[in-house]
Design an enzyme around this catalytic site. Structure first.
Site, PDB file in Angstrom:
ATOM      1  N   HIS A  60       0.846  -1.197   0.000  1.00 23.82           N
ATOM      2  CA  HIS A  60       0.000   0.000   0.000  1.00 23.82           C
ATOM      3  C   HIS A  60       0.881   1.247   0.000  1.00 23.82           C
ATOM      4  O   HIS A  60       2.048   1.203   0.424  1.00 23.82           O
ATOM      5  CB  HIS A  60      -0.891   0.014   1.240  1.00 23.82           C
ATOM      6  CG  HIS A  60      -1.953  -1.039   1.227  1.00 23.82           C
ATOM      7  ND1 HIS A  60      -3.002  -1.015   2.109  1.00 23.82           N
ATOM      8  CD2 HIS A  60      -2.134  -2.135   0.464  1.00 23.82           C
ATOM      9  CE1 HIS A  60      -3.800  -2.055   1.894  1.00 23.82           C
ATOM     10  NE2 HIS A  60      -3.280  -2.754   0.889  1.00 23.82           N
ATOM     11  N   GLU A  62       0.911   3.763   1.921  1.00 22.69           N
ATOM     12  CA  GLU A  62       1.422   4.117   3.246  1.00 22.69           C
ATOM     13  C   GLU A  62       2.630   3.270   3.632  1.00 22.69           C
ATOM     14  O   GLU A  62       3.602   3.788   4.198  1.00 22.69           O
ATOM     15  CB  GLU A  62       0.332   3.920   4.321  1.00 22.69           C
ATOM     16  CG  GLU A  62      -0.885   4.783   4.123  1.00 22.69           C
ATOM     17  CD  GLU A  62      -1.999   4.094   3.345  1.00 22.69           C
ATOM     18  OE1 GLU A  62      -3.175   4.386   3.629  1.00 22.69           O
ATOM     19  OE2 GLU A  62      -1.710   3.264   2.460  1.00 22.69           O
ATOM     20  N   CYS A  90      -5.974   1.718   5.959  1.00 23.93           N
ATOM     21  CA  CYS A  90      -6.609   0.486   6.427  1.00 23.93           C
ATOM     22  C   CYS A  90      -6.003   0.109   7.778  1.00 23.93           C
ATOM     23  O   CYS A  90      -5.074   0.758   8.265  1.00 23.93           O
ATOM     24  CB  CYS A  90      -6.396  -0.636   5.403  1.00 23.93           C
ATOM     25  SG  CYS A  90      -4.679  -1.204   5.300  1.00 23.93           S
ATOM     26  N   CYS A  93      -2.180  -0.625   7.595  1.00 21.08           N
ATOM     27  CA  CYS A  93      -1.371   0.590   7.474  1.00 21.08           C
ATOM     28  C   CYS A  93      -1.405   1.411   8.758  1.00 21.08           C
ATOM     29  O   CYS A  93      -0.387   1.964   9.165  1.00 21.08           O
ATOM     30  CB  CYS A  93      -1.841   1.416   6.287  1.00 21.08           C
ATOM     31  SG  CYS A  93      -1.497   0.613   4.707  1.00 21.08           S
TER      32      CYS A  93
END
Length: 151
Positions: A60, A62, A90, A93
């Site tokens: 992701h 992040e 999420c 993260c």
């Protein structure tokens, strides 16, 4: 301009940089999430989703930007940094952001299906602050357009 107005201007400026990253993700078929990390009014890391490119569900934006920022600073803690990300992180993260001890998390669009605020609001470091809804319409529209084209 007072400090609150000045911070709002800076938040929008940096979120626009995160949106550039999100557009880069969209251009290569990735879910359009972009992120930047700012330390002392300087962008020290930029990233976007790479889950398709790397065949890695953990890639992701992040996660990518945390690694890049830590490499730039030469340490794992980002306690003097702010993350700007186009979509609410999420749970995975948010946990990583907690371990990295970011001072502040700023996001654009909320994620009612996977966002940490609903599932794990305590995942961040206790000293972290959260600012939601910065350029929310632009961030949400980018995601909606991406998924409409995929259907």
């Amino acid at each position: 301009m007072d400090k609150t107005e000045e911070q709002k201007v800076k938040d929008e400026q940096y979120m626009r940089k995160a949106l550039v990253e999100a557009e880069a993700a969209r251009a290569v078929g990735e879910v359009p999430v972009g992120a930047v990390v700012v330390c002392k009014d300087r962008i020290i890391a930029r990233a976007h989703n790479l889950t398709e490119t790397l065949c890695d569900v953990t890639a992701h934006a992040e996660m990518q930007v945390i690694t890049a920022a830590a490499n730039t600073l030469g340490g794992k803690y980002l306690s003097d940094c702010t993350l700007y990300v186009t979509v609410e992180p999420c749970v995975m993260c948010a946990g990583a952001l907690g371990w990295a001890q970011l001072k502040r998390i700023v996001y654009g669009a909320s994620d009612g299906k996977r966002g940490f605020q609903h599932f794990a609001p305590q995942a961040l470091h206790p000293k972290s602050t959260v600012t939601a809804g910065v350029l929310e319409d632009e961030c949400r529209t980018l995601m909606q357009q991406f998924f409409q084209k995929r259907r």
